[in-house]
Design an enzyme around this catalytic site. Structure first.
Site, PDB file in Angstrom:
ATOM      1  N   CYS A  68       0.816  -1.227   0.000  1.00 56.65           N
ATOM      2  CA  CYS A  68       0.000   0.000   0.000  1.00 56.65           C
ATOM      3  C   CYS A  68       0.843   1.268   0.000  1.00 56.65           C
ATOM      4  O   CYS A  68       0.340   2.342  -0.309  1.00 56.65           O
ATOM      5  CB  CYS A  68      -0.926   0.002   1.208  1.00 56.65           C
ATOM      6  SG  CYS A  68      -2.013  -1.418   1.237  1.00 56.65           S
ATOM      7  N   ASN A  74     -10.129  -0.307   0.120  1.00 56.33           N
ATOM      8  CA  ASN A  74      -8.671  -0.201   0.132  1.00 56.33           C
ATOM      9  C   ASN A  74      -8.140  -0.730  -1.214  1.00 56.33           C
ATOM     10  O   ASN A  74      -8.222  -1.927  -1.481  1.00 56.33           O
ATOM     11  CB  ASN A  74      -8.127  -1.035   1.299  1.00 56.33           C
ATOM     12  CG  ASN A  74      -6.612  -1.007   1.406  1.00 56.33           C
ATOM     13  OD1 ASN A  74      -5.924  -0.496   0.522  1.00 56.33           O
ATOM     14  ND2 ASN A  74      -6.090  -1.561   2.489  1.00 56.33           N
ATOM     15  N   HIS A 126      -3.484   7.039   2.989  1.00 54.13           N
ATOM     16  CA  HIS A 126      -3.888   5.741   2.442  1.00 54.13           C
ATOM     17  C   HIS A 126      -5.311   5.461   2.911  1.00 54.13           C
ATOM     18  O   HIS A 126      -5.641   5.652   4.082  1.00 54.13           O
ATOM     19  CB  HIS A 126      -2.914   4.679   2.952  1.00 54.13           C
ATOM     20  CG  HIS A 126      -3.293   3.289   2.585  1.00 54.13           C
ATOM     21  ND1 HIS A 126      -3.738   2.952   1.332  1.00 54.13           N
ATOM     22  CD2 HIS A 126      -3.296   2.136   3.306  1.00 54.13           C
ATOM     23  CE1 HIS A 126      -4.001   1.655   1.303  1.00 54.13           C
ATOM     24  NE2 HIS A 126      -3.731   1.144   2.491  1.00 54.13           N
TER      25      HIS A 126
HETATM   26  N1  ACO Z   1     -18.316  -9.076   8.979  1.00 57.15           N
HETATM   27  C1  ACO Z   1     -18.779  -9.370  10.213  1.00 57.15           C
HETATM   28  N2  ACO Z   1     -18.000  -9.696  11.244  1.00 57.15           N
HETATM   29  C2  ACO Z   1     -16.676  -9.718  11.025  1.00 57.15           C
HETATM   30  C3  ACO Z   1     -16.105  -9.438   9.764  1.00 57.15           C
HETATM   31  C4  ACO Z   1     -16.984  -9.112   8.721  1.00 57.15           C
HETATM   32  N3  ACO Z   1     -16.557  -8.820   7.477  1.00 57.15           N
HETATM   33  N4  ACO Z   1     -14.770  -9.551   9.868  1.00 57.15           N
HETATM   34  C5  ACO Z   1     -14.489  -9.888  11.129  1.00 57.15           C
HETATM   35  N5  ACO Z   1     -15.631  -9.997  11.829  1.00 57.15           N
HETATM   36  C6  ACO Z   1     -15.811 -10.337  13.239  1.00 57.15           C
HETATM   37  C7  ACO Z   1     -14.638 -11.083  13.821  1.00 57.15           C
HETATM   38  O1  ACO Z   1     -14.746 -12.468  13.560  1.00 57.15           O
HETATM   39  C8  ACO Z   1     -14.765 -10.760  15.283  1.00 57.15           C
HETATM   40  O2  ACO Z   1     -15.748 -11.596  15.822  1.00 57.15           O
HETATM   41  P1  ACO Z   1     -15.540 -12.204  17.316  1.00 57.15           P
HETATM   42  O3  ACO Z   1     -15.465 -10.995  18.212  1.00 57.15           O
HETATM   43  O4  ACO Z   1     -16.771 -13.050  17.506  1.00 57.15           O
HETATM   44  O5  ACO Z   1     -14.262 -12.975  17.258  1.00 57.15           O
HETATM   45  C9  ACO Z   1     -15.337  -9.329  15.299  1.00 57.15           C
HETATM   46  O6  ACO Z   1     -15.907  -9.136  13.992  1.00 57.15           O
HETATM   47  C10 ACO Z   1     -14.301  -8.273  15.544  1.00 57.15           C
HETATM   48  O7  ACO Z   1     -13.203  -8.505  14.695  1.00 57.15           O
HETATM   49  P2  ACO Z   1     -11.916  -7.606  14.779  1.00 57.15           P
HETATM   50  O8  ACO Z   1     -10.879  -8.138  13.836  1.00 57.15           O
HETATM   51  O9  ACO Z   1     -11.535  -7.383  16.198  1.00 57.15           O
HETATM   52  O10 ACO Z   1     -12.508  -6.235  14.180  1.00 57.15           O
HETATM   53  P3  ACO Z   1     -11.801  -4.826  14.157  1.00 57.15           P
HETATM   54  O11 ACO Z   1     -12.720  -3.847  14.758  1.00 57.15           O
HETATM   55  O12 ACO Z   1     -10.377  -4.899  14.643  1.00 57.15           O
HETATM   56  O13 ACO Z   1     -11.750  -4.507  12.602  1.00 57.15           O
HETATM   57  C11 ACO Z   1     -10.354  -4.544  10.642  1.00 57.15           C
HETATM   58  C12 ACO Z   1     -11.054  -5.378  11.711  1.00 57.15           C
HETATM   59  C13 ACO Z   1     -11.378  -3.714   9.912  1.00 57.15           C
HETATM   60  C14 ACO Z   1      -9.679  -5.504   9.667  1.00 57.15           C
HETATM   61  C15 ACO Z   1      -9.311  -3.619  11.312  1.00 57.15           C
HETATM   62  O14 ACO Z   1      -8.513  -4.363  12.182  1.00 57.15           O
HETATM   63  C16 ACO Z   1      -8.433  -2.924  10.295  1.00 57.15           C
HETATM   64  O15 ACO Z   1      -8.882  -2.062   9.556  1.00 57.15           O
HETATM   65  N6  ACO Z   1      -7.131  -3.235  10.297  1.00 57.15           N
HETATM   66  C17 ACO Z   1      -6.201  -2.563   9.412  1.00 57.15           C
HETATM   67  C18 ACO Z   1      -6.250  -3.100   8.034  1.00 57.15           C
HETATM   68  C19 ACO Z   1      -5.375  -2.196   7.175  1.00 57.15           C
HETATM   69  O16 ACO Z   1      -5.269  -1.011   7.386  1.00 57.15           O
HETATM   70  N7  ACO Z   1      -4.746  -2.699   6.193  1.00 57.15           N
HETATM   71  C20 ACO Z   1      -3.906  -1.738   5.431  1.00 57.15           C
HETATM   72  C21 ACO Z   1      -2.852  -2.289   4.843  1.00 57.15           C
HETATM   73  S1  ACO Z   1      -3.402  -3.397   3.634  1.00 57.15           S
HETATM   74  C22 ACO Z   1      -2.048  -3.727   2.627  1.00 57.15           C
HETATM   75  O17 ACO Z   1      -0.978  -3.299   2.792  1.00 57.15           O
HETATM   76  C23 ACO Z   1      -2.303  -4.587   1.504  1.00 57.15           C
END
Ligand code: ACO
Length: 324
Positions: A103, A273, A243
């Site tokens: 990214c 993204n 980003h």
């Molecule tokens: N729909 C519904 N529920 C979901 C989904 C979904 N799509 N995905 C995960 N969940 C659930 C999980 O299973 C978890 O359930 P549980 O509590 O029963 O175990 C719950 O939702 C919470 O999951 P978390 O992973 O804790 O959710 P979080 O609020 O941390 O959000 C996210 C996850 C959006 C991925 C966040 O961590 C994020 O944005 N991280 C950064 C990603 C990023 O910026 N990437 C950039 C670089 S990418 C690159 O370089 C290619």
């Protein structure tokens, strides 16, 4: 910029995985994304974006001396997709290479292209960033498949004596965190076998929580470093283009940097993204929406797999005087 025609709203993803529009919007800020058709692979979108950039720059393709394509989703592992783009654009005098910084790829590419010009090696450089994550996602993994979209963006850089373009850049990496965003199989460390293919070793995986924490911290510190290296303070930044990965990361960045939200351009809701393409897609739309004026100081900041991260300050403007 170039994005696929197909718009996929959050609701459509609920037919593939156990998710909801509400979860995706509230956790990420994403409402829809563009997904490529089979004949829209990386070089196709990269070429389309480059053609627009060349037309808007008003240059002849033959003037381009170097093509830098930032991508981590190339047409093939070998040879470089940049060479396919060079051939598509019929650039007789251009070197071409791919740059892999996930990214952060556009900010890395902009920096390398600028430094090549500043060294005197080249006068006109084409920097493209294109990623099609739809091809490396596991469409049954709800933790990743809802986050990404496909797209490409491009800029033309030219040598000018005017104080325009890149004022500063901070490029960083931390390979000890490589496992948090990766494709395990298909390279020399773990060549693809039928067993690995069955196990989904060719899919992108991510530890979202770790990425989130590092992204907020590292984009904040590198942004402050880039602003200081440009001899500015954060108040002097007219527009920030971060980003576009997650609205919560952007909000946290705004709070830590104390940049008012109305100075931060966001188009994440419509594209998701798009990895390396995310910063140039936002730059292109910010310019079209009148956010950028001659002399505007623009802060770019990105974070991605590797880990890599990069921040840069750009003085926006079309050069009126070129180095002969
Ligand atoms: N729909 C519904 N529920 C979901 C989904 C979904 N799509 N995905 C995960 N969940 C659930 C999980 O299973 C978890 O359930 P549980 O509590 O029963 O175990 C719950 O939702 C919470 O999951 P978390 O992973 O804790 O959710 P979080 O609020 O941390 O959000 C996210 C996850 C959006 C991925 C966040 O961590 C994020 O944005 N991280 C950064 C990603 C990023 O910026 N990437 C950039 C670089 S990418 C690159 O370089 C290619």
């Amino acid at each position: 910029m170039a994005v696929p025609a197909r718009v996929v709203a959050n609701a459509e993803l609920t037919t593939l995985v156990d998710t909801s529009d509400e979860w995706i919007r509230s956790r990420t800020g994403i409402g829809q994304r563009r997904l490529a058709a089979p004949d829209e692979y990386t070089s196709v979108l990269a070429t389309a974006a480059a053609q627009q950039a060349i037309a808007r720059a008003g240059i002849e393709p033959a003037q381009i001396e170097l093509v830098i394509l930032a991508t981590c989703t190339p047409d093939r592992l070998f040879p470089a997709t940049a060479c396919t783009v060079q051939a598509n654009l019929n650039l007789p005098h251009a070197g071409a290479f791919d740059l892999v910084a996930a990214c952060s790829g556009f900010v890395y590419g902009l920096t390398v292209g600028t430094r090549m010009i500043q060294s005197g090696a080249h006068r006109t450089v084409l920097v493209i960033a294109a990623d099609l994550f739809s091809h490396i996602l596991n469409w049954h993994d709800r933790a990743t498949c809802v986050l990404f979209g496909d797209g490409a963006g491009a800029v033309v850089l030219q040598a000018t004596p005017e104080p325009l373009g890149l004022l500063s850049a901070v490029l960083r990496s931390a390979g000890q965190h490589e496992q948090h965003m990766a494709i395990a199989a298909g390279g020399t460390r773990q060549p693809l076998t039928p067993e690995l293919l069955d196990a989904g070793g060719h899919f992108f995986t991510m530890n979202g929580g770790e990425v989130y924490r590092h992204a907020v911290r590292d984009m904040t510190t590198s942004s402050l470093e880039a602003v200081a290296a440009a001899g500015l303070t954060i108040d002097a930044i007219d527009v920030m283009i971060p980003h576009q990965a997650n609205i919560r990361i952007i909000d946290a960045l705004a709070n830590r940097l104390m940049v008012p939200r109305e100075r931060i351009f966001v188009n994440l809701e419509r594209y998701g993204n798009t990895s390396a393409a995310s910063v140039p897609l936002a730059l292109c739309e910010a310019a079209a929406a009148g956010w950028l004026n001659a002399g505007s100081r623009v802060l770019l900041s990105a974070f991605g797999g590797g880990f890599t991260w990069a921040s840069a300050v750009v003085r926006w403007g079309i050069p009126t005087t070129l180095v002969p």
